[in-house]
Design a protein around this motif. Structure first.
Motif, PDB file in Angstrom:
ATOM      1  N   UNK A   1       0.696  -1.086   0.001  1.00  0.00           N
ATOM      2  CA  UNK A   1      -0.042  -0.026   0.099  1.00  0.00           C
ATOM      3  C   UNK A   1       0.698   1.210   0.065  1.00  0.00           C
ATOM      4  N   UNK A   2       0.049   2.219   0.097  1.00  0.00           N
ATOM      5  CA  UNK A   2       0.899   3.721   0.277  1.00  0.00           C
ATOM      6  C   UNK A   2       1.837   3.919   1.126  1.00  0.00           C
ATOM      7  N   UNK A   3       1.548   3.261   2.350  1.00  0.00           N
ATOM      8  CA  UNK A   3       2.717   3.519   3.479  1.00  0.00           C
ATOM      9  C   UNK A   3       4.054   3.140   3.010  1.00  0.00           C
ATOM     10  N   UNK A   4       4.330   2.489   1.895  1.00  0.00           N
ATOM     11  CA  UNK A   4       5.513   2.061   1.254  1.00  0.00           C
ATOM     12  C   UNK A   4       6.166   3.650   0.682  1.00  0.00           C
ATOM     13  N   UNK A   5       5.287   4.400  -0.027  1.00  0.00           N
ATOM     14  CA  UNK A   5       5.732   5.759  -0.617  1.00  0.00           C
ATOM     15  C   UNK A   5       5.908   6.779   0.619  1.00  0.00           C
TER      16      UNK A   5
ATOM     17  N   UNK B   1      17.893   3.129   2.282  1.00  0.00           N
ATOM     18  CA  UNK B   1      17.575   2.846   3.674  1.00  0.00           C
ATOM     19  C   UNK B   1      16.123   2.650   3.916  1.00  0.00           C
ATOM     20  N   UNK B   2      15.351   3.375   3.124  1.00  0.00           N
ATOM     21  CA  UNK B   2      13.837   2.807   3.323  1.00  0.00           C
ATOM     22  C   UNK B   2      13.526   1.138   2.767  1.00  0.00           C
ATOM     23  N   UNK B   3      14.347   0.963   1.835  1.00  0.00           N
ATOM     24  CA  UNK B   3      14.119  -0.530   1.513  1.00  0.00           C
ATOM     25  C   UNK B   3      14.594  -1.647   2.355  1.00  0.00           C
ATOM     26  N   UNK B   4      15.442  -1.124   3.474  1.00  0.00           N
ATOM     27  CA  UNK B   4      15.935  -1.988   4.342  1.00  0.00           C
ATOM     28  C   UNK B   4      14.863  -1.735   5.637  1.00  0.00           C
ATOM     29  N   UNK B   5      13.797  -1.120   5.601  1.00  0.00           N
ATOM     30  CA  UNK B   5      12.986  -1.063   6.917  1.00  0.00           C
ATOM     31  C   UNK B   5      11.538  -1.609   6.558  1.00  0.00           C
ATOM     32  N   UNK B   6      10.983  -1.948   7.928  1.00  0.00           N
ATOM     33  CA  UNK B   6       9.553  -2.357   7.613  1.00  0.00           C
ATOM     34  C   UNK B   6       8.642  -1.197   7.300  1.00  0.00           C
ATOM     35  N   UNK B   7       7.444  -1.392   6.562  1.00  0.00           N
ATOM     36  CA  UNK B   7       6.774  -0.316   6.065  1.00  0.00           C
ATOM     37  C   UNK B   7       5.673   0.132   7.251  1.00  0.00           C
ATOM     38  N   UNK B   8       6.004  -0.551   8.434  1.00  0.00           N
ATOM     39  CA  UNK B   8       5.074  -0.087   9.564  1.00  0.00           C
ATOM     40  C   UNK B   8       5.909   0.368  10.632  1.00  0.00           C
ATOM     41  N   UNK B   9       7.177   0.738  10.389  1.00  0.00           N
ATOM     42  CA  UNK B   9       8.274   1.304  11.131  1.00  0.00           C
ATOM     43  C   UNK B   9       7.566   2.798  11.567  1.00  0.00           C
ATOM     44  N   UNK B  10       7.592   3.087  12.866  1.00  0.00           N
ATOM     45  CA  UNK B  10       7.252   4.693  12.949  1.00  0.00           C
ATOM     46  C   UNK B  10       8.290   5.514  12.292  1.00  0.00           C
ATOM     47  N   UNK B  11       7.573   6.830  11.803  1.00  0.00           N
ATOM     48  CA  UNK B  11       8.553   7.506  10.896  1.00  0.00           C
ATOM     49  C   UNK B  11       9.487   8.558  11.727  1.00  0.00           C
ATOM     50  N   UNK B  12       9.449   8.256  12.911  1.00  0.00           N
ATOM     51  CA  UNK B  12      10.540   9.216  13.719  1.00  0.00           C
ATOM     52  C   UNK B  12      11.675   8.134  13.532  1.00  0.00           C
ATOM     53  N   UNK B  13      11.683   6.890  13.573  1.00  0.00           N
ATOM     54  CA  UNK B  13      12.694   6.124  13.752  1.00  0.00           C
ATOM     55  C   UNK B  13      13.231   6.243  12.495  1.00  0.00           C
TER      56      UNK B  13
ATOM     57  N   UNK C   1      -2.658  -9.295   4.717  1.00  0.00           N
ATOM     58  CA  UNK C   1      -3.422  -8.602   5.688  1.00  0.00           C
ATOM     59  C   UNK C   1      -2.551  -7.422   6.050  1.00  0.00           C
ATOM     60  N   UNK C   2      -2.407  -6.179   5.274  1.00  0.00           N
ATOM     61  CA  UNK C   2      -1.525  -5.225   5.791  1.00  0.00           C
ATOM     62  C   UNK C   2      -1.595  -4.614   6.860  1.00  0.00           C
ATOM     63  N   UNK C   3      -2.904  -4.662   7.433  1.00  0.00           N
ATOM     64  CA  UNK C   3      -3.047  -4.079   8.962  1.00  0.00           C
ATOM     65  C   UNK C   3      -2.509  -5.130  10.131  1.00  0.00           C
TER      66      UNK C   3
END
Length: 326
Positions: free
Chosen positions: A42-46, A86-98, A148-150
């Motif tokens: 989903x758009x969380x990736x972007x 860096x983004x490609x190495x992160x989970x899509x659900x990682x808090x943005x401050x991290x 199940x994205x959520x």
């Protein structure tokens, strides 16, 4: 004090390549994987990718402007590439401050501390990724399920295998549920840029055709992983996975093609590239098989980054005009 102009001896070769052109090609090569990840997660990736890129560019500009002085280097697009990787190495659900913290470490510690592009001994994106992994292991190992994205789960294919071996469960009972088609098309849990092997390989072909990278490092890494894992698999297929699984899972292709090939942190000679790649491949399988973490290529690349000066010292390319000794 009189300033001296130092000019290296001829021959000199002028090419049309520039840092921005090379970085632009890397970004183009990463588009297929970004697109597949966006479709699946989903758009969380972007959002994660844009935050990572914006933070990396901002931190590089601020450090260059107020701490190092001189001309801003954000126009060469290297900070953008670092942000995407860096983004490609992160989970899509990682808090943005991290994500922002990872960008600060990647640019501030991994790159600008050493003077900027071309001077950093370690891949900046991996410096940021490993810092986050060591600092926030729970958040960095929690991945949404593709269907199940959520829902959040840490069950990546490598994690499933690790847990099965730990619990004494035969791999023949686990492997059919993973499926190689899922690994190719990205239908499994994982970091947002490592899930679709086929999309990453498409980018690899593009980089080869554009002559941005050569085949030596990626083939050496994946080849070493294949040979090492094949020997283990042959010894005990109920405990060790087959070579194809090892290549298609985790960050193997992402690391081998897009991060281990970083010009500043990889060897100069072709023989050095092969030795460097083999080292990364062997260390990756060692960590995956007997280490605490299910994935190991990030650590393997950083370890071999540290060995690059030694490789360059003893495996130098032949100097122009120097005859080969009989």
């Amino acid at each position: 004090m009189e300033k001296k102009l130092i000019v290296s001896p001829s021959p000199h070769i002028h090419g049309s390549d520039s840092t921005s052109r090379l970085m632009r090609d890397v970004l183009i090569a990463l588009v297929p994987a970004l697109a597949v990840s966006t479709v699946i997660y989903g758009t969380g990736v972007l959002v994660v990718t844009l935050v990572s890129v914006a933070a990396c560019v901002l931190f590089e500009y601020l450090i260059q402007r107020f701490m190092l002085g001189g001309r801003s280097t954000v126009g060469d697009l290297s900070a953008v590439v670092t942000g995407v990787l860096l983004a490609f190495n992160l989970p899509v659900c990682l808090p943005l401050w991290m994500v922002v913290v990872g960008a600060l470490v990647a640019i501030g510690v991994g790159k600008m501390t050493f003077g900027g592009i071309g001077r950093n001994p370690f891949n900046p994106a991996l410096v940021g990724r490993v810092f986050l992994l060591l600092s926030f292991p729970a958040a960095m190992t929690s991945f949404p399920a593709p269907d199940v994205p959520d829902a959040v789960s840490g069950a990546t294919p490598l994690t499933l295998i690790k847990e099965a071996v730990k619990n004494g469960q035969p791999l023949s009972e686990v492997m059919p549920g993973i499926g190689y088609d899922n690994l190719l098309y990205g239908l499994h849990g994982g970091s947002l840029g490592e899930i679709a092997a086929l999309a990453l390989l498409l980018g690899f072909v593009y980089l080869l055709l554009r002559k941005v990278i050569t085949w030596h490092i990626p083939v050496a890494i994946l080849g070493a992983m294949a040979v090492f894992s094949a020997l283990l698999w042959w010894a005990n297929p109920e405990v060790y996975t087959d070579p194809l699984f090892q290549i298609l899972t985790g960050g193997a292709i992402l690391g081998a093609v897009y991060m281990a090939t970083d010009y500043a942190t990889s060897p100069m000679s072709k023989s050095g590239m092969l030795a460097y790649g083999i080292g990364i491949g062997v260390i990756t399988i060692l960590i995956r098989t007997w280490g605490s973490y299910p994935e190991g290529i990030s650590f393997a690349i950083l370890i071999m980054n540290a060995v690059v000066p030694i490789i360059n010292k003893y495996m130098k390319p032949k100097r122009f005009g120097v005859p080969v000794k009989a």
